[in-house]
Design a protein around this motif. Structure first.
Motif, PDB file in Angstrom:
ATOM      1  N   MET A  27      53.417  61.704   4.613  1.00  0.00           N
ATOM      2  CA  MET A  27      54.390  62.655   4.776  1.00  0.00           C
ATOM      3  C   MET A  27      54.309  62.631   6.479  1.00  0.00           C
ATOM      4  O   MET A  27      53.467  61.866   7.357  1.00  0.00           O
ATOM      5  CB  MET A  27      53.930  64.251   5.417  1.00  0.00           C
ATOM      6  CG  MET A  27      54.137  64.586   4.313  1.00  0.00           C
ATOM      7  SD  MET A  27      55.460  65.169   3.139  1.00  0.00           S
ATOM      8  CE  MET A  27      56.414  65.812   3.296  1.00  0.00           C
ATOM      9  N   ALA A  28      56.251  62.597   7.599  1.00  0.00           N
ATOM     10  CA  ALA A  28      56.020  62.103   8.864  1.00  0.00           C
ATOM     11  C   ALA A  28      57.354  63.476   9.314  1.00  0.00           C
ATOM     12  O   ALA A  28      57.752  63.941   8.685  1.00  0.00           O
ATOM     13  CB  ALA A  28      56.719  61.473   8.860  1.00  0.00           C
ATOM     14  N   THR A  29      56.046  63.547  11.224  1.00  0.00           N
ATOM     15  CA  THR A  29      57.145  64.666  11.661  1.00  0.00           C
ATOM     16  C   THR A  29      58.616  63.607  12.226  1.00  0.00           C
ATOM     17  O   THR A  29      59.094  64.586  12.873  1.00  0.00           O
ATOM     18  CB  THR A  29      56.537  65.423  12.554  1.00  0.00           C
ATOM     19  OG1 THR A  29      55.271  64.360  13.413  1.00  0.00           O
ATOM     20  CG2 THR A  29      55.266  66.354  11.506  1.00  0.00           C
ATOM     21  N   ALA A  30      58.327  62.930  12.340  1.00  0.00           N
ATOM     22  CA  ALA A  30      59.815  61.905  13.296  1.00  0.00           C
ATOM     23  C   ALA A  30      59.043  60.313  12.427  1.00  0.00           C
ATOM     24  O   ALA A  30      58.189  60.542  11.800  1.00  0.00           O
ATOM     25  CB  ALA A  30      59.677  62.170  14.553  1.00  0.00           C
ATOM     26  N   PRO A  31      60.417  59.772  12.316  1.00  0.00           N
ATOM     27  CA  PRO A  31      60.282  57.931  12.385  1.00  0.00           C
ATOM     28  C   PRO A  31      59.189  57.584  13.427  1.00  0.00           C
ATOM     29  O   PRO A  31      59.661  57.758  14.928  1.00  0.00           O
ATOM     30  CB  PRO A  31      61.483  57.646  12.743  1.00  0.00           C
ATOM     31  CG  PRO A  31      62.646  58.655  13.566  1.00  0.00           C
ATOM     32  CD  PRO A  31      61.928  59.681  12.986  1.00  0.00           C
ATOM     33  N   GLU A  32      58.838  56.388  13.539  1.00  0.00           N
ATOM     34  CA  GLU A  32      58.327  55.675  13.975  1.00  0.00           C
ATOM     35  C   GLU A  32      59.568  54.308  14.381  1.00  0.00           C
ATOM     36  O   GLU A  32      60.806  54.894  14.130  1.00  0.00           O
ATOM     37  CB  GLU A  32      57.571  54.584  14.055  1.00  0.00           C
ATOM     38  CG  GLU A  32      55.986  55.169  12.495  1.00  0.00           C
ATOM     39  CD  GLU A  32      55.880  56.124  14.160  1.00  0.00           C
ATOM     40  OE1 GLU A  32      55.098  55.180  14.667  1.00  0.00           O
ATOM     41  OE2 GLU A  32      54.453  56.723  13.559  1.00  0.00           O
ATOM     42  N   PRO A  33      59.149  53.776  16.018  1.00  0.00           N
ATOM     43  CA  PRO A  33      60.390  53.429  16.976  1.00  0.00           C
ATOM     44  C   PRO A  33      60.890  52.053  16.058  1.00  0.00           C
ATOM     45  O   PRO A  33      62.016  51.685  16.107  1.00  0.00           O
ATOM     46  CB  PRO A  33      59.736  52.968  17.997  1.00  0.00           C
ATOM     47  CG  PRO A  33      58.082  53.570  18.262  1.00  0.00           C
ATOM     48  CD  PRO A  33      57.954  54.477  17.190  1.00  0.00           C
TER      49      PRO A  33
END
Length: 91
Positions: A42-48
């Protein structure tokens, strides 16, 4: 680019709805070993450096290795009667 089946999109939306973050999604990343294994989390936002796939409001973030491996694949999902989820990749 990876595509999502309608079923996978719905499962991802159901999973991320439990988080109170607008950009929540799932992230598929490489383990960094020589086995070529991918890990889903699960992720709250993408990595750069992540590629972003969005279908019907469902978001999948792919690290560069996962984006390359899954470039021409489709992600599907199944659920069992106890709320368990199994994702699988097809050609």
């Amino acid at each position: 680019m990876l595509t999502l089946t309608p079923n996978a999109a719905q499962v991802i939306k159901d999973l991320t709805a439990q988080q109170d973050v607008e950009a929540a999604g799932i992230r598929i990343s490489s383990q960094g070993d020589d086995q070529g294994a991918l890990v889903l989390s699960m992720a709250t936002a993408p990595e750069p450096t992540d590629a972003v796939v969005e279908t019907e409001g469902a978001r999948v973030y792919l690290d560069p290795v996962a984006a390359s491996v899954l470039d021409d694949k489709s992600l599907d999902a199944d659920t069992d009667g106890q709320g368990g989820v199994a994702f699988h990749v097809t050609d």
